[in-house]
Design an enzyme around this catalytic site. Structure first.
Site, PDB file in Angstrom:
ATOM      1  CB  CYS A  60      -0.980   0.015   1.189  1.00 44.81           C
ATOM      2  SG  CYS A  60      -0.786   1.249   2.386  1.00 44.81           S
ATOM      3  CB  CYS A  90       1.671   1.083   4.073  1.00 41.91           C
ATOM      4  SG  CYS A  90      -0.205   0.886   3.889  1.00 41.91           S
ATOM      5  CB  CYS A 120     -13.730  18.220 -15.552  1.00 38.77           C
ATOM      6  SG  CYS A 120     -15.465  17.912 -15.677  1.00 38.77           S
ATOM      7  CB  CYS A 171     -16.311  19.374 -18.522  1.00 37.20           C
ATOM      8  SG  CYS A 171     -16.223  19.717 -16.725  1.00 37.20           S
TER       9      CYS A 171
END
Ligand SMILES: *[C@@H]1O[C@H](CO)[C@@H](O)[C@H](O)[C@H]1NC(C)=O
Ligand SMILES: *[C@@H]1O[C@H](CO)[C@@H](O)[C@H](O)[C@H]1NC(C)=O
Ligand SMILES: *[C@@H]1O[C@H](CO)[C@@H](O)[C@H](O)[C@H]1NC(C)=O
Length: 547
Positions: free
Chosen positions: A65, A68, A419, A422
């Site tokens: 992870c 982590c 975006c 969009c």
């Protein structure tokens, strides 16, 4: 928190910058250094270890992870800091690898990595979520605070001096009043962030030489910055001081006069109601050179303005948020978060950075309302662009003027260039604009990341679609009509219905659409006929060519 909402946008941008930096190349190994003081726990030793140790921070993690990996080296360092401190016996840091200890992690209902829990006296049913910083010193400080009572009562001057020497964060002292419920309540709420000390009458008499600037005869509260005892700040206690007043005093005074914004401190700045002044610098020397002057300025404007340094090597991207050029450093700017207005010292005039005198004058001017904000805007669309584009392009320089035409229903798409939703919506928005061409409905859009425009609505994502109905009620703060938010399916038909339904002019797009369709068909028929004639002519020409 009252100011929270106002600064979420700023917080979001700074947070983005801060976390980009955080996931950078400094990633290490999620598994703690085996030579560190971190203890590896398994189902075999978990219960016994917790029983033997009164206070344990446990990290449930997975080696793969990302967060982590970021935490791993800091966690090891924190354990070593604690091992070398007087708190050695009381506080332990442990790790549980959930890829090896599935049952243990399931039992603790671990839902994400890393999960950090503070466990006291082996009582893992009452584990508390860890809510502190994620770097070594911060983790150690947090755990030390967890190990102490919320309010500490030193009994001798020596003990007090030893305690405050350890401090790396501002701390709070109550003087001259042993019984103080307000102080106890505040300490209970804020114990994660600060250390709290209560000095009785006798000890208060003895600490005078530590705080030469303070009148210790009257009971009250002190905020002290680490290693700046001579600059302690006092709030006299009287009947008007309640929990909220004391909290406010602490919130204001624990902000350094001039400190750096980084992963550990940005929350403090973002949750403050005050404007922030930024000094962006490239080298530690630049910051050092101006530090004294900015601390002085910070004192002068205490309670009105927070002044903070930002290391441009790490947080340069934040320069764009305040409309400054990240390439010209150092620079100084002020961000008034409440109305999102930005002010900056002209970077062309001070390519090597402004002097302390220039900065002080700039701040004085700011508080005397003598400065104009820097408005970010794309250039105004040209005549040709206006003619060729269906959608009315809004930029900061024409926004107010166009939105001010209250004879029209104006439907605006607020978007960001990056975006995806969009981009997907763009062709539909074009079609919509075509339908309402030459009507009293204006279909517009604005790149909200490149234009500073007021919106009487809190935009939380892109695209946001707002309809400003003709003759609508005007919002007092912005002088712009209050909009109606479109929240339906982003489809042509829904937009047309919405405009008819919610617009003041009740323009029926279906009728307009039909007319448009008919005109198009007429045009097509005409073009087809013309095309046919053309080809026939061409064929004739070709015939001739063959001859
Ligand atoms: C900054 O200063 C330069 C040079 O004096 C000037 O040309 C420019 O217009 C100034 N910029 C702003 C935004 O005032
Ligand atoms: C908006 O219109 C009003 C009157 O219709 C006018 O007084 C005001 O100056 C206009 N504001 C802008 C920003 O154009
Ligand atoms: C929009 O309306 C104007 C004015 O009637 C017209 O000249 C123009 O061709 C129309 N544009 C389109 C793309 O239909």
């Amino acid at each position: 928190m009252q100011f929270w909402k106002l600064s979420t946008k700023v917080l979001a941008t700074l947070l983005a910058v801060v976390s980009v930096q955080a996931s950078g190349p400094s990633d290490g190994d999620a598994i703690a250094d085996p030579n560190s003081a971190v203890v590896k726990l398994t189902s075999d030793n978990f219960a016994s270890f917790l029983e033997e140790n009164p206070l344990v921070l446990t990290e449930f993690f997975a080696p793969w992870c990302g967060y982590c990996k970021m935490l791993g080296p800091e966690y090891s360092k924190a354990a070593d800091i604690l091992k070398d401190s007087p708190h050695n016996d009381k506080i332990k840091l442990a790790q549980i690898d959930c890829t090896e200890e599935e049952a243990l992690c399931m039992e603790h209902e671990i839902k994400g990595y890393p999960s950090l829990k503070v466990i006291r006296d082996g009582n893992n049913k009452n584990a508390e979520d860890y809510q502190g910083p994620r770097e070594a010193q911060g983790i150690a400080d947090y755990m030390i605070k967890q190990s102490l009572p919320a309010v500490q009562l030193p009994t001798s001057l020596e003990e007090f001096e030893t305690l405050i020497k350890e401090q790396t964060q501002p701390f709070i002292i109550s003087i001259g009043d042993e019984i103080n419920e307000i102080f106890d309540k505040v300490a209970g709420q804020k114990r994660k962030d600060y250390s709290f000390y209560k000095l009785g009458k006798d000890l208060t008499k003895q600490v005078g030489k530590l705080f030469p600037s303070i009148d210790l005869k009257k009971a009250g509260y002190l905020v002290v910055h680490p290693n700046q005892l001579a600059d302690a700040i006092k709030l006299d206690s009287d009947k008007s001081i309640d929990v909220d007043k004391l909290l406010e005093f602490i919130n204001v005074e624990t902000v350094p006069y001039f400190g750096d914004i980084d992963r550990n401190t940005y929350m403090k700045y973002m949750t403050s109601p005050l404007p922030i002044a930024y000094y962006f610098y490239k080298t530690p020397e630049q910051k050092e050179a101006i530090s004294k002057d900015l601390i002085k300025l910070g004192k002068k404007y205490r309670g009105k303005l927070n002044i903070a340094g930002l290391d441009a090597n790490l947080y340069g991207r934040h320069a764009e948020t305040v409309n400054m050029d990240p390439e010209i450093l150092p620079f100084f700017s002020i961000h008034h978060i409440n109305d999102n207005k930005k002010y900056g010292i002209n970077q062309t005039e001070y390519p090597e950075g402004p002097s302390a005198e220039v900065i002080e004058k700039f701040v004085d001017d700011y508080f005397n309302d003598k400065l104009k904000p820097i408005i970010k805007s794309e250039p105004l669309p040209t005549e040709e662009e206006i003619k060729s584009q269906q959608v009315t392009k809004l930029v900061a320089h024409n926004y107010n003027e166009i939105l001010n035409d209250s004879s029209k229903d104006i439907f605006v798409k607020y978007y960001a260039p990056w975006c995806g939703h969009c981009k997907k919506l763009a062709p539909t928005w074009e079609e919509l604009a075509e339908i309402y061409n030459d009507s009293n409905v204006v279909i517009a859009d604005v790149d909200h990341t490149n234009n500073d425009v007021d919106v009487p609505y809190e935009i939380q994502g892109y695209p946001t679609l707002l309809l400003f109905p003709a003759n609508g009620e005007v919002d007092e703060k912005t002088g712009i009509r209050k909009p109606i938010v479109f929240e339906g399916q982003r489809e042509l038909g829904s937009f047309v219905d919405f405009i008819k339904d919610k617009g003041s002019l009740k323009v029926d797009g279906v009728v307009l659409q039909k007319r448009l369709q008919e005109e198009k068909e007429k045009k097509e028929v005409k073009e087809e006929t013309e095309e046919k004639e053309e080809t026939e002519e061409k064929e004739e020409v070709a015939d001739h060519d063959e001859l």
